[in-house]
Design an enzyme around this catalytic site. Structure first.
Site, short mmCIF file in Angstrom:
data_model
loop_
_atom_site.label_atom_id
_atom_site.label_comp_id
_atom_site.label_asym_id
_atom_site.label_seq_id
_atom_site.Cartn_x
_atom_site.Cartn_y
_atom_site.Cartn_z
N THR A 13 45.69 -25.30 -22.86
CA THR A 13 45.56 -24.83 -21.47
C THR A 13 44.11 -24.66 -21.04
O THR A 13 43.77 -24.87 -19.88
CB THR A 13 46.28 -23.47 -21.34
N ASP A 58 48.48 -31.07 -25.67
CA ASP A 58 49.12 -29.76 -25.65
C ASP A 58 49.41 -29.47 -27.12
O ASP A 58 49.87 -30.35 -27.85
CB ASP A 58 50.43 -29.87 -24.85
N SER A 59 49.16 -28.26 -27.58
CA SER A 59 49.24 -28.02 -29.03
C SER A 59 50.66 -28.11 -29.58
O SER A 59 50.85 -28.10 -30.79
CB SER A 59 48.59 -26.69 -29.40
N SER A 60 51.66 -28.24 -28.71
CA SER A 60 53.02 -28.50 -29.21
C SER A 60 53.06 -29.85 -29.92
O SER A 60 53.97 -30.11 -30.71
CB SER A 60 54.02 -28.53 -28.05
N THR A 90 47.40 -22.43 -27.45
CA THR A 90 47.80 -21.21 -28.17
C THR A 90 49.12 -21.38 -28.92
O THR A 90 49.38 -20.66 -29.89
CB THR A 90 47.94 -20.01 -27.20
N ASP A 91 49.97 -22.32 -28.47
CA ASP A 91 51.32 -22.40 -29.04
C ASP A 91 51.33 -22.60 -30.56
O ASP A 91 52.14 -21.99 -31.26
CB ASP A 91 52.13 -23.52 -28.37
N CYS A 273 60.90 -9.52 -39.94
CA CYS A 273 60.00 -8.46 -39.43
C CYS A 273 58.56 -8.94 -39.60
O CYS A 273 58.20 -9.42 -40.66
CB CYS A 273 60.13 -7.18 -40.23
N1 ASP Z 1 51.27 -25.26 -24.25
C1 ASP Z 1 49.87 -24.88 -24.38
C2 ASP Z 1 49.36 -25.37 -25.71
O1 ASP Z 1 49.66 -24.77 -26.70
C3 ASP Z 1 49.72 -23.41 -24.23
C4 ASP Z 1 48.30 -22.91 -24.35
O2 ASP Z 1 47.35 -23.62 -24.48
O3 ASP Z 1 48.13 -21.70 -24.28
O4 ASP Z 1 48.68 -26.36 -25.76
#
Ligand code: ASP
Length: 335
Positions: A13, A58-60, A90-91, A273
């Site tokens: 992002t 995109d990190s996915s 972040t993903d 947990c």
């Molecule tokens: N879908 C985005 C990614 O992981 C989300 C992000 O960057 O926060 O590339």
């Protein structure tokens, strides 16, 4: 003398632009925005160079091949820079942090992953703060580990877990303290950093490992576990209750798991947990797993528990060796 930081920009992002089909990474945009912002040229900031990957993702879409490329690029550029900042979605950031922490051997310079919840193109973005903090920390402190900087907190990368899909405080380190805080002052806690890694600089490469996860929930149909265990897997991670417990009302699952372990499948136990740890000796419902040879992820995050299996099995397919190494602290991932 000013420090030099290499920014390895993978996507996420942080540098996305709005398109008719939603936010997407846009080549060249981040470098242009950083060049326009005076703060990145401030006397306190390090010199930086950007290595932008193509395509930005995109990190996915992150895979172990991307981890191999990142680690190789860091090792190749190691002597020319004082530290490394990886810009990443972040993903799957926590998975990449785990992967790099295990695979780069002899790392004695900071590698900091950061990203943003809102793109740098937006006025209320968290990208600017995260990027400034990551660059400052990477240039001021020479710590020998892979970390995540997010929302003013520096966390050990292989202890971090994404807890918020929207909020700026997106990561938590449930079982290890924060390594540094960014406030009106930068406050680092060097006593919490990993010890220097005396091994020669090198990188291990990830192979593609046939691995599955099995998540327990009340009412789960054990036929599904049977189907999973029929597949040609190398590793299975069980996501169990509390301190590592599973239902014992149907003893079939233990004979299924035991047979698979005898065949050479590595089966590990991580808790659903986030805080605390797996201790299979605590309850009869956990002991049953321990007795058949299921290994414990102890207080590892689900990401570390997963990536460590991939890492060890990339080095050797010997299940005895993998089982024995899994319980050792490789780079601060378990207590
Ligand atoms: N879908 C985005 C990614 O992981 C989300 C992000 O960057 O926060 O590339």
């Amino acid at each position: 003398m000013k420090k030099s930081i290499l920014i390895l920009y993978t996507g996420g992002t942080i540098g996305m632009a709005k398109t008719p089909t939603g936010y997407q990474p846009t080549a060249g945009l981040l470098a242009k925005l950083m060049a326009e912002e005076r703060v990145f040229q401030h006397a306190d900031m390090p010199n930086y160079q950007i290595m932008e990957y193509a395509p930005l993702i995109d990190s996915s879409n992150m895979t172990p091949e991307h981890w191999n490329t990142l680690a190789t690029d860091i090792v190749n550029a190691y002597d020319q820079y004082d530290g490394f900042v990886i810009l990443h979605g972040t993903d799957t950031m926590a998975y990449t942090a785990c992967a790099l922490s295990f695979m780069i051997q002899g790392l004695n310079k900071p590698v900091i992953l950061t990203g943003a919840q809102v793109s740098l193109v937006e006025a209320h973005s968290d990208a600017r703060e995260n990027l400034i903090s990551a660059l400052l920390l990477a240039s001021r402190y020479c710590f020998p580990e892979v970390a995540i900087l997010f929302n003013h907190y520096l966390l050990r990368g292989n202890r971090a877990h994404k807890i918020d899909s929207l909020g700026y405080n997106a990561f938590l380190s449930p079982n290890y303290p924060v390594l540094a805080n960014v406030g009106s002052e930068l406050v680092a806690h060097p006593e919490l950093f990993c010890a220097p890694d005396q091994r020669p600089l090198a990188t291990h490469q990830y192979q593609s490992i046939a691995m599955a996860h099995f998540y327990f929930f009340p009412g789960v149909d054990f036929k599904i576990l049977e189907i999973v265990l029929d597949m040609p897997l190398k590793a299975l991670l069980l996501h169990t209750y509390g301190s590592g417990n599973v239902p014992t009302y149907d003893q079939r699952i233990f004979s299924l798991l035991e047979k698979a372990i005898k065949r050479g499948l590595v089966i590990a136990n991580v808790s659903q947990c986030l805080k605390g740890q797996v201790n299979m000796a605590s309850y009869a419902t956990g002991q049953a797993l321990q007795q058949i040879g299921v290994i414990s992820a102890r207080d590892m995050t689900p990401e570390a528990a997963t990536v460590k299996l991939q890492f060890l099995l990339s080095i050797s397919h010997d299940p005895h060796w993998v089982r024995q190494q899994y319980g050792l602290d490789l780079r601060g991932e378990l207590s």
